[in-house]
Design an enzyme around this catalytic site. Structure first.
Site, PDB file in Angstrom:
ATOM      1  N   GLY A 198       0.824  -1.200   0.000  1.00 12.51           N
ATOM      2  CA  GLY A 198       0.000   0.000   0.000  1.00 12.51           C
ATOM      3  C   GLY A 198       0.854   1.243   0.000  1.00 12.51           C
ATOM      4  O   GLY A 198       2.083   1.189   0.167  1.00 12.51           O
ATOM      5  N   PRO A 199       0.244   2.403  -0.187  1.00  8.37           N
ATOM      6  CA  PRO A 199       0.982   3.669  -0.208  1.00  8.37           C
ATOM      7  C   PRO A 199       1.629   3.950   1.147  1.00  8.37           C
ATOM      8  O   PRO A 199       1.231   3.387   2.178  1.00  8.37           O
ATOM      9  CB  PRO A 199      -0.093   4.711  -0.536  1.00  8.37           C
ATOM     10  CG  PRO A 199      -1.249   3.936  -1.062  1.00  8.37           C
ATOM     11  CD  PRO A 199      -1.196   2.597  -0.426  1.00  8.37           C
ATOM     12  N   PRO A 200       2.616   4.830   1.193  1.00 10.25           N
ATOM     13  CA  PRO A 200       3.223   5.199   2.473  1.00 10.25           C
ATOM     14  C   PRO A 200       2.211   5.867   3.393  1.00 10.25           C
ATOM     15  O   PRO A 200       1.363   6.642   2.955  1.00 10.25           O
ATOM     16  CB  PRO A 200       4.332   6.194   2.064  1.00 10.25           C
ATOM     17  CG  PRO A 200       4.586   5.925   0.620  1.00 10.25           C
ATOM     18  CD  PRO A 200       3.292   5.468   0.045  1.00 10.25           C
ATOM     19  N   GLY A 201       2.292   5.535   4.672  1.00 11.62           N
ATOM     20  CA  GLY A 201       1.462   6.196   5.666  1.00 11.62           C
ATOM     21  C   GLY A 201       0.097   5.601   5.876  1.00 11.62           C
ATOM     22  O   GLY A 201      -0.712   6.162   6.607  1.00 11.62           O
ATOM     23  N   THR A 202      -0.190   4.448   5.257  1.00 10.82           N
ATOM     24  CA  THR A 202      -1.528   3.865   5.386  1.00 10.82           C
ATOM     25  C   THR A 202      -1.658   2.947   6.595  1.00 10.82           C
ATOM     26  O   THR A 202      -2.749   2.447   6.863  1.00 10.82           O
ATOM     27  CB  THR A 202      -1.897   3.082   4.118  1.00 10.82           C
ATOM     28  OG1 THR A 202      -0.828   2.190   3.781  1.00 10.82           O
ATOM     29  CG2 THR A 202      -2.140   4.026   2.956  1.00 10.82           C
ATOM     30  N   GLY A 203      -0.566   2.702   7.319  1.00 17.58           N
ATOM     31  CA  GLY A 203      -0.665   1.936   8.562  1.00 17.58           C
ATOM     32  C   GLY A 203      -0.217   0.500   8.458  1.00 17.58           C
ATOM     33  O   GLY A 203      -0.684  -0.343   9.227  1.00 17.58           O
ATOM     34  N   LYS A 204       0.700   0.169   7.543  1.00 18.08           N
ATOM     35  CA  LYS A 204       1.149  -1.217   7.395  1.00 18.08           C
ATOM     36  C   LYS A 204       1.911  -1.687   8.628  1.00 18.08           C
ATOM     37  O   LYS A 204       1.673  -2.780   9.147  1.00 18.08           O
ATOM     38  CB  LYS A 204       2.024  -1.327   6.137  1.00 18.08           C
ATOM     39  CG  LYS A 204       1.285  -0.965   4.852  1.00 18.08           C
ATOM     40  CD  LYS A 204       2.137  -1.173   3.636  1.00 18.08           C
ATOM     41  CE  LYS A 204       3.279  -0.184   3.535  1.00 18.08           C
ATOM     42  NZ  LYS A 204       2.834   1.196   3.341  1.00 18.08           N
ATOM     43  N   GLU A 421      -6.619  33.585 -10.291  1.00 19.81           N
ATOM     44  CA  GLU A 421      -7.311  32.669  -9.384  1.00 19.81           C
ATOM     45  C   GLU A 421      -8.827  32.717  -9.586  1.00 19.81           C
ATOM     46  O   GLU A 421      -9.500  31.684  -9.515  1.00 19.81           O
ATOM     47  CB  GLU A 421      -6.965  33.002  -7.934  1.00 19.81           C
ATOM     48  CG  GLU A 421      -5.482  32.863  -7.584  1.00 19.81           C
ATOM     49  CD  GLU A 421      -4.953  31.463  -7.861  1.00 19.81           C
ATOM     50  OE1 GLU A 421      -5.752  30.491  -7.832  1.00 19.81           O
ATOM     51  OE2 GLU A 421      -3.748  31.319  -8.122  1.00 19.81           O
ATOM     52  N   HIS A 424      -9.812  30.451 -12.462  1.00 21.80           N
ATOM     53  CA  HIS A 424      -9.999  29.057 -12.048  1.00 21.80           C
ATOM     54  C   HIS A 424     -11.367  28.863 -11.388  1.00 21.80           C
ATOM     55  O   HIS A 424     -12.103  27.921 -11.703  1.00 21.80           O
ATOM     56  CB  HIS A 424      -8.907  28.657 -11.042  1.00 21.80           C
ATOM     57  CG  HIS A 424      -7.544  28.506 -11.632  1.00 21.80           C
ATOM     58  ND1 HIS A 424      -7.295  27.692 -12.708  1.00 21.80           N
ATOM     59  CD2 HIS A 424      -6.344  29.046 -11.268  1.00 21.80           C
ATOM     60  CE1 HIS A 424      -6.002  27.736 -12.997  1.00 21.80           C
ATOM     61  NE2 HIS A 424      -5.400  28.555 -12.133  1.00 21.80           N
TER      62      HIS A 424
END
Length: 616
Positions: A198-204, A421, A424
């Site tokens: 999983g991506p970094p920081g997802t709690g592995k 801005e 946009h």
């Protein structure tokens, strides 16, 4: 110090002392008679001495014809010749005396030995444990795994939220570790290895520790990079030592973080040094084949680069199961926020569901950081509790960067930024399928941002239709279009917008097959699924001809130009509203969605683009 080490030290001290005592008593047990020096002189004058051995302090001699009650050998302590002659002249019996140095002899042997042993135990052994100097060389083959016993983990599934599917996958591992025999009563075995991706920081890592905490077993944690050393064979030795420690502590969990540092596919190292890494990987594969999961050892690993792992690691019988730990959805983010806000004081009107809606794409680590940032903002304004406004400011702080009110812009620059801005914002409010505009500001933030427009999605999206992509491109290019309309020239302020728009347009052509001229063909592979395109890493070479490359460039340019012209057309229709909104932004510096709503209503009343497109 360990018990075995203490016993060995005392054995060494006793052995040294015993040697000294044996030497002393051996000398004493010889058939040697100690006689005075005056008697020695008498024996010399009588011619009774056969031979002598003269030492520094003592003379050893043998008698020619000893009497029956007399020993054949004698020993006498030497005396100064001048003193002996004087004493003999007066008929005085005298003898030499050697100062007793027995205690000093023992101390001269024992004390240095004890000092050396202590230095070895506390200095060199300490360096071995911490990897310094010679000690590091002696312990270089030892595993550097941090061992947490049952009471040290202190993490359970209650501390992990937003990854319910992953927790369900890991619950049977917990049941197996609690009672291996009952779990395997039908012949089933637990997977040897579970890979958390999983991506970094997802709690592995947090999930792995929660499994150990729920099962109440030891937890051996190590990073994949700690197996890699400059010395060949060291990594393999550390792998062996890690599994030996695990067998002693079974049932337990081995957790290897950042497995890609250790398990990269063999034969892909272009800069040399692959022998050591491949030997380490080979040893890990052998250990995975060599241990029986019924022993109570479970191997957990985590990575965010599964695409580069060696295929041999992922085959059945090694890492049997891959568990996806992805970014949480809105419900998951609310659950994670509930965990992280346990110890903070929230205002009564603060709703976690609203905060979760503000944070699409945030991971568990991002949300923990968000709660901390909101608490700091509330503390800074001397509030009694953390409100929704604090969380909103924290989101802007994380996404756009720190406000730089001290950065002074000249009036002309502020005017250009305000029109940019608002371009946009107005196009986003005019087109269907775009995310609602949350805030517009001309206060500089971060490193290079001179202004920003924040859009907030109302729900989590996993697919985008072609029309929605075209609308997104129009919004990105609306800032430059507003500059061209209002000032008849463009500035460098749209550099980031152009980069994002170009990346999206290229993906439309090469990955999504949405261009009619090039057809339903994929010309580029997927980037890393969890890290995206990695900076500094060359992409795989093109899989198409030069003619196709030219067509791709032309298609990308056409998509960008079409989006720019569409944004320009919308802003020309609402030129008056654009000028008024930019003027209001210059006065207030920041406009939120409530203040922007009157301009949106006027646009719908004058030209109801959104309603017509939605109905169509």
């Amino acid at each position: 110090m360990e018990r075995k080490t203490e016993i060995a030290v005392w054995y060494a001290i006793l052995a040294i002392t015993a040697v000294i005592f044996i030497q002393y008593f051996w000398i004493s047990s010889q058939h040697i008679e100690e006689i005075p020096y005056s008697k020695f002189e008498q024996l010399l004058k009588a011619g009774a001495v056969k031979d002598v051995e003269i030492g520094q302090d003592r003379i050893l001699g043998t008698l020619k014809e000893p009497a029956k009650d007399q020993k054949p050998h004698f020993s006498v302590v030497r005396v100064d010749p001048g003193v002996a002659e004087t004493l003999s002249r007066y008929g005085v019996e005298f003898k030499g005396v050697v100062d007793s140095n027995f205690l000093s002899t023992i101390l001269s042997w024992v004390i240095p030995s004890v000092i050396f042993v202590l230095i070895w135990m506390y200095a060199i052994r300490g360096m071995a444990e911490h990897g310094g100097m010679g000690g590091g060389l002696m312990a270089i083959g030892k595993s550097k795994a941090k061992i947490y016993v049952e009471s040290d983990t202190k993490v359970t599934f209650a501390d992990v939220a937003g990854v319910d599917e992953a927790k369900e996958e890991l619950k049977e591992v917990v049941e197996f570790l609690k009672d291996p025999k009952a779990h395997g009563r039908l012949g089933a075995r637990i997977p040897k290895g579970l890979l958390l991706v999983g991506p970094p920081g997802t709690g592995k890592t947090l999930l792995a520790r929660a499994v150990a905490g729920e099962a109440g077993v030891s937890f051996l944690s190590i990073s994949g990079s700690e197996f890699v050393e400059m010395f060949v064979g060291v990594g393999a030795a550390r792998v062996r030592d890690l599994f030996e420690q695990a067998r002693k502590k079974a049932p337990c969990i081995i957790f290897i973080d950042e497995l890609d540092a250790l398990g990269r596919a063999r034969g892909t190292f272009l800069l040399g040094g692959h022998d050591e890494k491949e030997q380490t990987l080979n040893q890990l594969l052998a250990e995975l084949d060599g241990f029986d999961p019924r022993e109570g050892i479970v191997l957990l690993s985590a990575t965010n680069r599964p695409e580069i792992l060696d295929p041999a690691l992922l085959r059945a019988g090694r890492f049997d199961r891959q568990v996806l730990v992805d970014r949480p959805d809105k419900v998951g983010r609310a659950a994670i926020l509930k965990v992280h806000t346990r110890k903070v004081q929230l205002a009564d009107d603060t709703k976690l569901d609203e905060i979760a809606a503000l944070t699409p794409g945030f991971t568990g680590a991002d949300l923990a950081n968000l709660v901390n940032e909101a608490a700091l903002i509330a503390t800074r304004r001397n509030a009694e509790a953390i409100g929704l406004a604090d969380f909103t400011a924290a989101v802007e702080r994380i996404v756009a960067g720190l406000e730089k009110k001290s950065r002074l812009l000249n009036p002309d620059e502020r005017k250009v930024i305000a029109h940019h801005e608002m371009g946009h914002a107005l196009v986003a409010m005019a087109l269907p399928g775009t995310d609602p505009v949350h805030k517009v500001s001309i206060i500089p933030r971060g490193i290079g941002s001179l202004g920003y427009t924040i859009q907030r999605p109302t729900e989590d999206r996993y697919l985008m239709r072609q029309t929605e992509i075209e609308n997104k491109l129009a919004v990105l290019l609306a800032g430059r279009a507003a500059e061209r309309i209002c000032f008849s020239e463009i500035s460098t302020g749209a550099a980031d917008d152009l980069k994002k728009a170009t990346d999206i347009a290229r993906s439309v052509v090469t990955r999504f097959g949405m261009d009619e001229t090039l057809g339903n063909v994929s010309y580029e592979g997927e980037p890393s699924p969890f890290l995206g395109a990695l900076p500094g890493v060359p992409e795989t070479g093109p899989r198409y001809s030069e003619d196709t490359t030219h067509k791709i460039d032309e298609a990308v340019r056409a998509i960008i130009q079409k989006a720019f012209e569409r944004a320009t057309a919308i802003l020309k229709q609402h030129r008056e509203i654009l000028e008024q909104a930019a003027k209001r932004l210059l006065e207030r510096e920041t406009l939120d969605k409530t203040e922007l709503e009157p301009f949106a209503q006027r646009m719908r009343k004058k030209h109801p683009i959104r309603e017509e497109a939605t109905a169509a």
